[in-house]
Design a protein around this motif. Sequence first.
Motif, PDB file in Angstrom:
ATOM      1  N   VAL A 330       0.843  -1.196   0.000  1.00 21.70           N
ATOM      2  CA  VAL A 330       0.000   0.000   0.000  1.00 21.70           C
ATOM      3  C   VAL A 330       0.877   1.244   0.000  1.00 21.70           C
ATOM      4  O   VAL A 330       1.867   1.320   0.739  1.00 21.70           O
ATOM      5  CB  VAL A 330      -0.943   0.025   1.224  1.00 21.70           C
ATOM      6  N   LEU A 346      -3.072  -0.538   9.221  1.00 21.90           N
ATOM      7  CA  LEU A 346      -2.877  -1.492   8.132  1.00 21.90           C
ATOM      8  C   LEU A 346      -1.815  -2.537   8.461  1.00 21.90           C
ATOM      9  O   LEU A 346      -1.934  -3.703   8.076  1.00 21.90           O
ATOM     10  CB  LEU A 346      -2.507  -0.750   6.849  1.00 21.90           C
ATOM     11  N   ILE A 399      -2.010  -0.848  -4.325  1.00 19.08           N
ATOM     12  CA  ILE A 399      -3.135   0.078  -4.210  1.00 19.08           C
ATOM     13  C   ILE A 399      -2.624   1.406  -3.683  1.00 19.08           C
ATOM     14  O   ILE A 399      -1.639   1.451  -2.927  1.00 19.08           O
ATOM     15  CB  ILE A 399      -4.236  -0.484  -3.275  1.00 19.08           C
ATOM     16  N   LEU A 401      -3.756   4.737  -1.509  1.00 18.67           N
ATOM     17  CA  LEU A 401      -4.723   5.344  -0.598  1.00 18.67           C
ATOM     18  C   LEU A 401      -4.411   6.826  -0.530  1.00 18.67           C
ATOM     19  O   LEU A 401      -3.305   7.213  -0.101  1.00 18.67           O
ATOM     20  CB  LEU A 401      -4.644   4.723   0.804  1.00 18.67           C
ATOM     21  N   LEU A 418      -8.165   4.046  -3.416  1.00 15.31           N
ATOM     22  CA  LEU A 418      -9.213   4.177  -2.407  1.00 15.31           C
ATOM     23  C   LEU A 418      -9.080   5.536  -1.737  1.00 15.31           C
ATOM     24  O   LEU A 418      -7.980   5.944  -1.341  1.00 15.31           O
ATOM     25  CB  LEU A 418      -9.102   3.067  -1.360  1.00 15.31           C
ATOM     26  N   ILE A 441     -10.476  -2.011   0.865  1.00 18.54           N
ATOM     27  CA  ILE A 441      -9.191  -2.300   0.220  1.00 18.54           C
ATOM     28  C   ILE A 441      -9.275  -3.619  -0.542  1.00 18.54           C
ATOM     29  O   ILE A 441      -8.791  -3.738  -1.673  1.00 18.54           O
ATOM     30  CB  ILE A 441      -8.067  -2.341   1.274  1.00 18.54           C
TER      31      ILE A 441
END
Length: 496
Positions: A330, A346, A399, A401, A418, A441
Amino acid sequence: MSLLRAKIQDVFNEPACEKNRGKDAKARKKGCSKPLTPGAAAGGCAFDGAKIVLQPITDVAHLIHAPLACEGNSWDNRGTASSRPTLWRTSFTTDLTELDVVMGQGERKLFKAIREIKEAYGPPAIFVYPTCVTALIGDDIEAVCKRAAEKFGLPVVPVNAPGFVGSKNLGNKLAGEALLEHVIGTVEPDDAGPYDINILGEFNLSGEFWLVKPLLDRLGIRVRACIPGDARYFDIACAHRARAAMMVCSTALINLARKMEQRWDIPFFEGSFYGITDTSEALRQISQLLVKKGADPEILGRTEALIAEEEAIVWKKLAAYRPKLEGKRVLLNTGGVKSWSVVHALKEIGIEIVGTSVKKSTVEDKERIKQILKDDNHIFEQMAARELYAMLSEHKADILLSGGRTQFIALKAKTPWLDINQERQHPYAGYDGMVELVRQIDLAIHNPIWCQMREPAPWDCQPAVREELPRTKSATATLHVVQEFAGTTADDFGEC
């Protein structure tokens, strides 16, 4: 303007800020950011910051004394939620024109607007915000507000934070000063108790504080005032009778927390409701502060029992996601309290953090990140769009964030994204919020659309021809080519 200048200097000299304490006397007077050019937002001006802090007070009328564009730029700039009143969703402005400025009609127009709001809506209070234009032409906002309050019999609060005086963060603090000077302590509650607390710097984004409040209710802890998320004027006016306070975002309202401790002996701590461990620790510290202020020590046992029960439930829910997300990478492009609290949350479920920005983060925030990640190489002050795109396109993260401004970089790099900033649609605070964050997620990473996006387009897939096609343009040659390929099968072509 001299009064405003004195307030700004007082805000700059913030003894509760470790970064500020580390400066010499000369540097401390200059504050954390340079004054802005009138009319230049520079990522958020002081007026914008003040409006962010005060607009979530939901039963108050917020009147912008300025040309129309100032209100249009600042209205509804946070995804806060209200459980009942909707007046804060109504936009009020004096809509000054060039003629009003030239003829000196600003103060008269402001007084008239206050009267109209009082007669049409009957709010418990009206907050008045000057901006660059009205501050530069010298309208005496405080005098008009004082006269209107006497005339109409309701609080009219001047919020002196014109845009050119500084950054958005300075505006946050000036909003806190307005609450201290004109609101907090003006009403005495008749139901003060030993389990009353204040939550400062919580904006109730997407209603996420509603995931935390039931936990406090089960412990018998009453939130006297949540400033500013889903707040009411009366609750804030009575906030001085709370026994303890929790600071959620220190960069915004630390001056408010410190001065409430000085004036009314309300101890505070900084915590987070993001993640399992941080939520549990926040509940413990709230209970401990209340016991120090005279509450029954039995609340400590009840708190531990609640934490054990809730953690068992949330870990059981997260067990279903761990096999799919453990080891996923992430990248966070955010700032402030989220730069460390979301990182901690996380890592609890095995997600790898390949980088996090620390824009708008305090020195304390950065130290927390270093303790969590154990590596300074994953921390960056600010990443340019080109660098962010390069990192995502090279598949160094599974991903991104971030806020809405960088979503298109992720989409261009064909990487899941996201939203975790103020525009987000899902609440992520508390135990249930942690499950929702992990769920979102998982949905983003494993959405089948990403596999399709990364495949070559159909028109980029070339057939594997055995022999070079004839280059003649005659009809006979064309017919020959058609006849040659008429008997081919799917196995004769290459794969995409």
